[in-house]
Scaffold this active site. Sequence first.
Site, mmCIF file in Angstrom:
data_model
loop_
_atom_site.group_PDB
_atom_site.id
_atom_site.type_symbol
_atom_site.label_atom_id
_atom_site.label_comp_id
_atom_site.label_asym_id
_atom_site.label_seq_id
_atom_site.Cartn_x
_atom_site.Cartn_y
_atom_site.Cartn_z
ATOM 1 N N LYS A 35 -11.186 46.155 6.350
ATOM 2 C CA LYS A 35 -9.932 46.471 5.465
ATOM 3 C C LYS A 35 -9.726 45.052 4.763
ATOM 4 C CE LYS A 35 -7.461 50.014 4.228
ATOM 5 N NZ LYS A 35 -7.640 51.239 4.027
ATOM 6 N N ASP A 93 -7.905 51.426 -2.378
ATOM 7 C CA ASP A 93 -6.737 51.601 -1.459
ATOM 8 C C ASP A 93 -5.626 51.541 -2.470
ATOM 9 O OD1 ASP A 93 -6.085 52.110 1.408
ATOM 10 O OD2 ASP A 93 -4.443 50.772 0.951
ATOM 11 N N THR A 147 -9.354 62.707 -0.160
ATOM 12 C CA THR A 147 -8.416 62.313 0.988
ATOM 13 C C THR A 147 -7.267 63.471 1.128
ATOM 14 O OG1 THR A 147 -8.674 60.027 0.678
ATOM 15 C CG2 THR A 147 -6.835 60.503 2.068
ATOM 16 N N ASN A 205 -2.453 59.574 -5.173
ATOM 17 C CA ASN A 205 -3.683 60.363 -5.111
ATOM 18 C C ASN A 205 -3.552 61.223 -3.926
ATOM 19 O OD1 ASN A 205 -6.121 60.439 -6.412
ATOM 20 N ND2 ASN A 205 -7.141 59.714 -4.535
ATOM 21 N N SER A 216 -16.545 58.312 0.527
ATOM 22 C CA SER A 216 -16.776 57.084 0.353
ATOM 23 C C SER A 216 -18.407 56.703 0.808
ATOM 24 C CB SER A 216 -15.854 55.837 0.772
ATOM 25 O OG SER A 216 -14.869 55.771 -0.103
#
Length: 444
Positions: free
Chosen positions: A126, A166, A209, A240, A376
């Site tokens: 991350k 993100d 997602t 989103n 992804s």
Amino acid sequence: MSYVDEIYAKVVEQNPGEPEFHQAVKEVLDSLRLVIDANEDRYRKEGILERFTEPERVVSFRVPWVDDKGNVQVNKGYRVQFNSAIGPYKGGLRFHPSVNQSILKFLGFEQVLKNSLTGLPMGGGKGGSNFDPKGKSDREVMSFCQSFMTELYRHIGKDADVPAGDIGVGGREIGYLFGQYKRITKLYEGVLTGKGLTFGGSLARTQATGYGLVYILDEMLKANGKELAGKTVLVSGSGNVAIYACEKAQQLGAKVVSMSDSNGYIYDPDGIQLDVVKDIKEVRRGRIKEYVDAVPTAKYTEGKGVWTIPADIALPCATQNELNLEDAKTLLANGVFAVAEGANMPSTREATDLFVEKKILFMPGKAANAGGVATSGLEQSQNSLRLSWTFEEVDQRLQNIMKDIFAKADDAAKRYGVPGNYVAGANIAGFEKVVDAMLAQGIV
């Protein structure tokens, strides 16, 4: 002292002032006690938990850039490369004022297990910055992204570390980051995911997602003799994930009655009109309170409180620790029987414990939120193959991955004698795969 307690104490001691990271490690290790106790001698000898809870690498750097007034601004940039046992590091970049090392280590730690559950060859990482793209011009965002990538490019690559978007990092930011990577390295490769469709992006990535959250929710309900159709659903957030969770839930026959942002929440007893929300959030980048201007029968309330609305199912899709113990008690009192997490660790530890104790159908974020990183991974595959799959092909693969994640969590929970505890099941299933790879690769 048990191995689990010993390692947690060491994590707290060696990572002072990082409460989000401490919380994530404690939640995971506590749920892994069954498998760790069964293998304690070998895990101790091999230092498995010591290695599992320590990032392989944390990169921190300054990001200088010039604003529209000609003034130099400086932000902090990070990349946490947590574990590469099962593949290149994979995980998003977050641009938000709240970003710090603790939050990124918590997210990277969770990402290791989440990526493992997808079945794709991806390690966990991350990154991000305390830069806030809100209110910035396109030129300022480009200036920042180019400076950020001028340092980050040294640490990433299609077979080393593949960042994604993100919070605060959408298509615009990914485009600027990719352009600078290509400019510096002279390489046109799948080093970032979430790219635009004209330069290697994947169809269905925007929806992934939110859709994935509802696909795994549907599997969990069906496995327990229930169905989504006809149920009333609470959704928090209006980004989103929230938008496309709402869309897929409505397609499967549910009625979504709430959405929120950092200022407050809306309640529409007739069901959220998603075209209005998309116009506010995706076109005008406005606030959720504007919904009531278009739908006067809806009600807007300032501040927290979205979890006070009576419903059957709750989908927290906003941010970490947004749903606390009191919220959880209120949800149960109001008839909620299922919760699936669309964000990273949106429920506090106390709330999660209550859901598990009361045997609520509860799917944790590392499983329920995995649709984005799964797609992804599918984008990486398409880039490597120099192919572009149709929306339907990607969506079908996503559905299969989410069904498989549920099956893994369900099976692991049953194997260790805690059927229906999907928190333990998801953690165990993700952990076992990573540990097997770590043991096979020696002390690295």
